[in-house]
Design a protein around this motif. Structure first.
Motif, PDB file in Angstrom:
ATOM      1  N   GLU A 172       0.833  -1.207   0.000  1.00 26.28           N
ATOM      2  CA  GLU A 172       0.000   0.000   0.000  1.00 26.28           C
ATOM      3  C   GLU A 172       0.868   1.258   0.000  1.00 26.28           C
TER       4      GLU A 172
ATOM      5  N   LEU B  49      -2.768   0.237  -7.021  1.00 23.28           N
ATOM      6  CA  LEU B  49      -3.413  -0.930  -6.394  1.00 23.28           C
ATOM      7  C   LEU B  49      -4.906  -1.056  -6.701  1.00 23.28           C
TER       8      LEU B  49
ATOM      9  N   TRP C 126      -5.642  -6.248   3.288  1.00 22.65           N
ATOM     10  CA  TRP C 126      -5.265  -5.676   1.989  1.00 22.65           C
ATOM     11  C   TRP C 126      -5.978  -4.332   1.800  1.00 22.65           C
ATOM     12  N   ALA C 127      -5.293  -3.402   1.152  1.00 25.23           N
ATOM     13  CA  ALA C 127      -5.790  -2.026   1.080  1.00 25.23           C
ATOM     14  C   ALA C 127      -7.008  -1.854   0.186  1.00 25.23           C
TER      15      ALA C 127
ATOM     16  N   ARG D  23       0.348   2.787  -3.850  1.00 25.05           N
ATOM     17  CA  ARG D  23      -1.012   3.219  -3.533  1.00 25.05           C
ATOM     18  C   ARG D  23      -1.811   3.613  -4.773  1.00 25.05           C
TER      19      ARG D  23
END
Length: 514
Positions: free
Chosen positions: A190, A197, A426-427, A194
């Motif tokens: 992340e 993703l 998970w982000a 970022r």
């Protein structure tokens, strides 16, 4: 499949053998801002990047055809097609037959998810020489992979530590440690990736392929998907059924399974492959050096793994061969019958206290080169799987499911069960329990299942045929070993595939090759 704490893979045809190749020229801008009108600037391919696995620039095909590379612009966010763009790395070898016989471009995806098509296609290119007479052979690094806006997570040094961890915990302290390391890895993804993703789902890659089809100048998509590439192909056919030309799915992912069902299926598949390996070794006229009977072979492997949990042995200095690395290396060698001799040699040496061969096999699975650099295979695999899969499993849930996994495989059960926690925290939320591949109105798709496939078990082919819908999937069975059928060089399989892709001859449904 690779290290279970990361790669729940639907398998990597790119793994082991062949990480070498190329990329990328720059894509020319479109004149009117419409990405479908962009011109690709094809150039000689440079050496692959670290994210693609490193190595040398791809050598020409045996007929002298050179590889060319380019970059295609695609929207970062397909929900905002006029917003930011990313580059999708492409590679091709032009068709070498008469120009008036050329059909178009044949696009390959070799699996993973997370494998670089730009490095893999040249490695396997000679195997597709017959197809290259009428098609430009084309592949790509899917978004998040290689040079296509690659996902970045941990450093090489941290990945060395990560892959040395105990991925099959036996008590509360070990479970907590595995969960903490998984969270740390996911947090690093992340932090370092970022922006990309949220945009690496299989549906995003499928939309990239339809843009690619248009930019390459093809009215229909001609496609060859292997392993996870069959899932990507199925999702493409669902989204764009009228755009499917001729397509082949080989080493087929079961599109009806969730992440747990897929992991359990792999436990059964790898156990079957190990059984077949043990039978093969002990059935030869020469003595099998790792056991006199199939049962003894498996018992000695189990003892080795138990001993390694207590005391690792020297591997590739300064790293030691741990239980997890050895299991990973054994799994890697079961992807192809061609690797069984390396498994035999690696086990022989490990019994004598030398873990180098098994560690080399494990490194190959994890995308680690001999110079200690990692491709972004692990990071991309995590990002794509966790964006696709809705499930988020807890350590307590996995602990309760262990009996089912152990019943499926004494050797691989725990290993694959604990891999289910890889998307913890998970982000990005997962999209669905399983992909939608229904493709009513699509042209026929040839779906090939291999009875001895460890990573995408044979039953998945029939499930894919049914899910594609009536009149779309055409099933072919290959009675063989290893992951995939076409590259086994089986003449029956290759004749059926070539007849369809080159001449449009749809094989009779239910054809069996052995």
């Amino acid at each position: 499949m690779a290290n279970p704490s990361r790669l729940r893979a639907t398998a990597l045809t790119t793994s082991a053998v062949l990480l070498f190749a190329a990329l990328t020229g720059c894509g020319g801008d479109s004149e009117d801002g419409d990405l479908t009108h962009q011109r690709l600037d094809w150039k000689d391919c440079p050496a692959p990047s670290e994210a693609e696995g490193g190595g040398s620039a791809p050598s020409p095909l045996p007929n002298g055809t050179e590889w060319q590379c380019a970059t295609m612009k695609a929207p970062l966010d397909w929900a905002d097609p006029e917003g930011d763009t990313i580059g999708i790395a492409l590679i091709r070898a032009r068709a070498d037959g008469p120009a008036d016989r050329r059909i178009g471009s044949l696009v390959f995806n070799f699996g993973g998810p997370g494998g670089s098509g730009v490095t893999t296609l040249p490695a396997f290119g000679p195997d597709y020489a017959a197809l290259g007479t009428r098609y430009d052979l084309v592949s790509f690094d899917p978004r998040g992979v290689g040079r296509s806006a690659p996902v970045k997570c941990e450093s090489d040094a941290r990945l060395d530590e990560f892959f040395q961890q105990d991925a099959t915990p036996d008590d509360g302290a070990e479970r907590a440690d595995l969960l903490q390391r998984t969270r740390q890895f996911n947090a690093a993804c992340e932090k370092n990736s970022r922006k990309v993703l949220p945009h690496v789902r299989t549906t995003d890659a499928a939309r990239d392929m339809d843009l690619m089809r248009q930019v390459l100048g093809d009215r229909k998509l001609y496609y060859f998907g292997i392993s996870y590439g069959t899932e990507l192909g199925g999702v493409y056919a669902h989204l764009f059924p009228k755009h499917v030309g001729r397509a082949v799915f080989d080493a087929v992912v079961d599109p009806t399974q969730n992440a747990e069902q897929s992991a359990l299926g792999q436990a059964k598949g790898f156990q079957l492959a190990l059984d077949n390996f043990a039978k093969d070794c002990t059935s030869k006229t020469t003595e099998c050096p790792i056991g006199d009977t199939p049962q003894e072979v498996k018992e000695r492997i189990a003892k080795l793994l138990a001993d390694l949990e207590q005391k690792p042995i020297p591997g590739i200095s300064p790293r030691e061969l741990t239980q997890t690395a050895a299991t990973n290396g054994i799994a890697q060698s079961l992807y192809s019958k061609d690797f069984w001799e390396f498994l035999t040699e690696g086990l022989e040496e490990a019994y004598d206290g030398d873990g180098k061969i098994l560690m080399l096999l494990s490194d190959s699975m994890n995308g680690r080169s001999e110079n200690g650099e990692y491709s972004n295979l692990t990071a991309a695999n995590a990002a794509i799987n966790c964006s696709d899969d809705k499930a988020r499993y807890t350590a307590d849930y996995v602990q309760r499911r262990l009996p089912r996994f152990r019943a499926a495989s004494d050797l691989f059960g725990d290993y694959l069960a604990w891999g289910m926690i890889s998307c913890t925290d998970w982000a990005v939320p997962g999209a669905a329990d399983h992909p939608d591949v229904s493709a009513r109105g699509s042209a026929p798709i040839l779906v090939i299942g291999n009875t001895g496939d460890p990573a995408t078990p044979y039953e998945g082919a029939r499930k894919m045929v049914n899910a594609l819908g009536k009149g779309v999937g055409v099933e072919l069975t290959y009675k063989g070993q290893g992951h995939g059928a076409y590259d086994s060089k089986n003449k029956c399989v290759q004749s059926a595939v070539n007849g369809y892709l080159l001449d449009g001859k749809v094989p009779k449904a239910g054809l069996v090759c052995s």
